[in-house]
Write a protein that holds these residues in place. Structure first.
Motif, mmCIF file in Angstrom:
data_model
loop_
_atom_site.group_PDB
_atom_site.id
_atom_site.type_symbol
_atom_site.label_atom_id
_atom_site.label_comp_id
_atom_site.label_asym_id
_atom_site.label_seq_id
_atom_site.Cartn_x
_atom_site.Cartn_y
_atom_site.Cartn_z
ATOM 1 N N ILE A 23 107.466 116.587 80.930
ATOM 2 C CA ILE A 23 108.514 116.913 79.974
ATOM 3 C C ILE A 23 109.722 117.380 80.770
ATOM 4 O O ILE A 23 109.640 118.361 81.507
ATOM 5 N N GLU A 24 110.834 116.665 80.645
ATOM 6 C CA GLU A 24 112.044 117.023 81.376
ATOM 7 C C GLU A 24 112.883 117.980 80.537
ATOM 8 O O GLU A 24 113.177 117.719 79.376
ATOM 9 N N THR A 25 113.258 119.108 81.144
ATOM 10 C CA THR A 25 114.132 120.081 80.485
ATOM 11 C C THR A 25 115.415 120.213 81.295
ATOM 12 O O THR A 25 115.551 119.607 82.356
ATOM 13 N N ALA A 26 116.351 121.024 80.830
ATOM 14 C CA ALA A 26 117.625 121.198 81.526
ATOM 15 C C ALA A 26 117.485 121.973 82.833
ATOM 16 O O ALA A 26 118.369 121.915 83.675
ATOM 17 N N LEU A 27 116.380 122.699 83.003
ATOM 18 C CA LEU A 27 116.131 123.436 84.245
ATOM 19 C C LEU A 27 114.878 122.889 84.906
ATOM 20 O O LEU A 27 113.836 122.761 84.253
ATOM 21 N N PRO A 28 114.929 122.593 86.200
ATOM 22 C CA PRO A 28 113.731 122.116 86.875
ATOM 23 C C PRO A 28 112.691 123.226 87.018
ATOM 24 O O PRO A 28 113.027 124.389 87.200
ATOM 25 N N VAL A 29 111.420 122.853 86.914
ATOM 26 C CA VAL A 29 110.313 123.795 87.058
ATOM 27 C C VAL A 29 109.739 123.646 88.464
ATOM 28 O O VAL A 29 109.541 122.533 88.953
ATOM 29 N N GLY A 30 109.477 124.786 89.107
ATOM 30 C CA GLY A 30 108.919 124.762 90.450
ATOM 31 C C GLY A 30 107.864 125.834 90.625
ATOM 32 O O GLY A 30 107.764 126.779 89.845
ATOM 33 N N VAL A 31 107.080 125.657 91.669
ATOM 34 C CA VAL A 31 106.032 126.601 92.039
ATOM 35 C C VAL A 31 106.170 126.881 93.531
ATOM 36 O O VAL A 31 106.510 125.986 94.304
#
Length: 135
Positions: A23-31
């Protein structure tokens, strides 16, 4: 009781993650995996799993971190987990949350519960504090 300390980040290793379903959102998700070292009334080290939805360019985002701590708190030795999160609009820190995970303490930290916080001073010093009880 209250214990205060300072900490430094010894390693910060971004770790690839692909959300499923994608799911692409306006903010990238990272770990990232982080190792920290602590000094003061809170001394020792932690291994941290850090997750964030964050935009590097604007500085906007939110993080959630779970830390596994090993060391001393107020002169008591053991291990425990603590969790914290916060949001930023690029120039502030809001929505802060910090909790020592109930049931996670070992050794002389067995039974530790409480809250706390993190702050970064203007000179870059990273601070941590626990407001805690040990049953």
């Amino acid at each position: 009781m209250r214990a205060d300390g300072t900490f430094s980040v010894k390693s910060f290793v971004p770790t690839p993650v692909t959300p499923d379903p994608p799911i692409e959102t306006a903010l990238p998700v990272g770990v990232a995996l982080i190792e920290k070292h602590f000094e003061g009334e809170i001394s020792g080290r932690s291994a941290t799993v850090f997750t964030a939805a964050f935009d590097q360019a604007s500085g906007v985002g939110t993080y959630v971190a779970m830390e596994s701590f090993e060391g001393t708190v107020g002169g008591r030795t053991g291990t425990c987990n603590f969790v914290h999160s916060a949001a930023t609009s690029g120039a502030d820190r809001s929505g802060e949350f910090f909790a020592i995970v109930s049931g996670s303490g070992t050794g002389e930290l067995s039974g530790i519960t409480g809250s706390g916080g993190l702050a970064v001073d203007a000179d870059g010093t990273h601070r941590v504090w626990f407001d805690y009880d040990i049953a």
